[in-house]
Scaffold this motif. Structure first.
Motif, PDB file in Angstrom:
ATOM      1  N   PHE A 162      19.718  -6.922 -10.791  1.00 35.37           N
ATOM      2  CA  PHE A 162      20.500  -5.777 -10.324  1.00 35.37           C
ATOM      3  C   PHE A 162      20.672  -4.738 -11.428  1.00 35.37           C
ATOM      4  O   PHE A 162      20.501  -3.529 -11.195  1.00 35.37           O
ATOM      5  N   VAL A 163      21.029  -5.195 -12.630  1.00 38.80           N
ATOM      6  CA  VAL A 163      21.240  -4.256 -13.737  1.00 38.80           C
ATOM      7  C   VAL A 163      19.946  -3.501 -14.041  1.00 38.80           C
ATOM      8  O   VAL A 163      19.947  -2.270 -14.219  1.00 38.80           O
ATOM      9  N   GLN A 164      18.829  -4.209 -14.095  1.00 37.51           N
ATOM     10  CA  GLN A 164      17.556  -3.548 -14.376  1.00 37.51           C
ATOM     11  C   GLN A 164      17.156  -2.602 -13.246  1.00 37.51           C
ATOM     12  O   GLN A 164      16.664  -1.496 -13.493  1.00 37.51           O
ATOM     13  N   ALA A 165      17.356  -3.036 -11.999  1.00 40.55           N
ATOM     14  CA  ALA A 165      17.015  -2.163 -10.865  1.00 40.55           C
ATOM     15  C   ALA A 165      17.913  -0.934 -10.831  1.00 40.55           C
ATOM     16  O   ALA A 165      17.464   0.173 -10.503  1.00 40.55           O
ATOM     17  N   PHE A 166      19.181  -1.124 -11.164  1.00 39.40           N
ATOM     18  CA  PHE A 166      20.131  -0.002 -11.243  1.00 39.40           C
ATOM     19  C   PHE A 166      19.628   1.043 -12.235  1.00 39.40           C
ATOM     20  O   PHE A 166      19.600   2.253 -11.941  1.00 39.40           O
ATOM     21  N   MET A 167      19.239   0.593 -13.414  1.00 36.25           N
ATOM     22  CA  MET A 167      18.770   1.508 -14.446  1.00 36.25           C
ATOM     23  C   MET A 167      17.451   2.170 -14.052  1.00 36.25           C
ATOM     24  O   MET A 167      17.288   3.394 -14.196  1.00 36.25           O
ATOM     25  N   LEU A 168      16.522   1.381 -13.539  1.00 37.43           N
ATOM     26  CA  LEU A 168      15.214   1.925 -13.177  1.00 37.43           C
ATOM     27  C   LEU A 168      15.348   2.936 -12.044  1.00 37.43           C
ATOM     28  O   LEU A 168      14.736   4.023 -12.091  1.00 37.43           O
TER      29      LEU A 168
END
Length: 354
Positions: A162-168
């Motif tokens: 989730f954190v990585q998808a949020f940033m991307l």
């Protein structure tokens, strides 16, 4: 816990490197461009990140509760990323590419969307307007709640994804908005509050900022109190999808998350002053970003779980010992040694010196 500790450390390191690079970009933009940084606006975010990281270290290294530690660390990452991401969206808007409102409005018309009629319909029912306004305003709360729920529930893999998808998703959205900027349908259609039965969108506070960035009269870069100025694609719609995907495996919450975020998506054209194609584009961006982030996390975990290659037996410095079934021990390369049953002592044979 579904992610190994080395894997989690690598993922956290990568995220902090990205955040640091974004922070450096903000500083560089203030040095070579017309912007100035309002440092005081970053103090709360900085203090919160320090406290969250310290608490994460305590629960990871002292209390040995990785779930709480991951939740706290991910919250710190979201706070830090949001603080430096908003100023980058300001820099993107100042690029000054031609406005694309006419194009986006024409795409809506091709889809048979009557934006003015849709807004009038929503605001004509006060109960519906209140529900949609609440759903749209739940954005910040959902970000924090999703991180904490996944962390405390032990869904570390989904939390990292989730954190990585949020940033991307945010970075992709900012990049697209730089080359396809738009003021939004409220300004494009010159809509008046009477159209919406006296209501005005929450995003109205961002209009002076966006227009000031384009005409060069607005130069301040702030932290967490920045305005959301992105029209196409809709970041609200994109993150609505991520909230649902992240919480889908949490029993008892999937349908609640789905209901809230469907309402958020439906509220976005009015509350966020978005074209419907903005919403469609946001959803289209979120799905592949989630897949990329989820596969990255799973691949990293798989590498940690991969068995080590077998090592061939190295030659022993002790000669192998063979048994002849008698009291004689035969050692390779040496004459047999005789064992005395009475004393069980070994008489070493004479070995010729060379």
């Amino acid at each position: 816990m579904d992610v190994s500790q080395p894997s989690l450390q690598r993922l956290n390191r990568t995220i902090w490197i990205v955040v640091a690079a974004m922070g450096a970009s903000v500083i560089i933009a203030s040095l070579i461009g017309p912007f100035h940084i309002e440092w005081a606006s970053f103090s709360k975010a900085t203090g919160a990140c320090i406290l969250l990281c310290a608490a994460s270290w305590f629960y990871t290294s002292v209390r040995r509760d990785p779930s709480i530690g991951s939740a706290l660390m991910s919250t710190a990452q979201i706070v830090a990323f949001t603080a430096v991401g908003a100023p980058i969206s300001y820099v993107a808007a100042s690029a000054g590419f031609p406005l694309q409102d006419a194009l986006l409005a024409s795409w809506d018309r091709h889809l048979g969307i009557d934006w003015l009629g849709y807004v009038s319909l929503i605001t004509s029912h006060s109960w519906l307007y209140q529900i949609f306004a609440f759903a749209y305003a739940s954005f910040t709360l959902q970000v924090i709640a999703t991180v904490l729920i996944l962390g405390f529930a032990g869904h570390t893999l989904r939390l990292s994804a989730f954190v990585q998808a949020f940033m991307l998703t945010t970075l992709v959205t900012i990049g697209i908005s730089a080359v396809i900027p738009a003021t939004g349908p409220w300004l494009f259609y010159h809509a008046q509050p009477a159209l919406a039965h006296g209501a005005i969108p929450v995003s109205s506070t961002s209009w002076p900022v966006f227009l000031g960035l384009r005409n060069g009269t607005f130069h301040a870069m702030s932290g967490l109190n920045s305005e959301g100025i992105i029209t196409f694609p809709s970041l609200h719609a994109a993150l609505s999808v991520l909230f649902v995907l992240a919480l889908w495996r949490v029993r008892g919450l999937r349908w609640i998350a789905l209901a809230i975020n469907i309402m958020m998506i439906l509220a976005t054209p009015f509350a966020g002053s978005h074209y419907v194609v903005d919403v469609i584009a946001g959803i289209a961006i979120a799905c592949p970003c989630w897949l990329i982030a989820h596969r990255t996390v799973r691949s990293d975990r798989a590498n940690d779980m991969m068995p080590l290659p077998s090592v061939a037996d190295s030659p022993s410095i002790v000669p192998p010992i063979e048994s002849t079934g008698t009291d004689t021990i035969v050692t390779a390369g040496l004459a047999p040694a005789q064992v005395s049953p009475e004393t069980a002592s070994v008489r070493r044979p004479d070995i010729a010196k060379t």
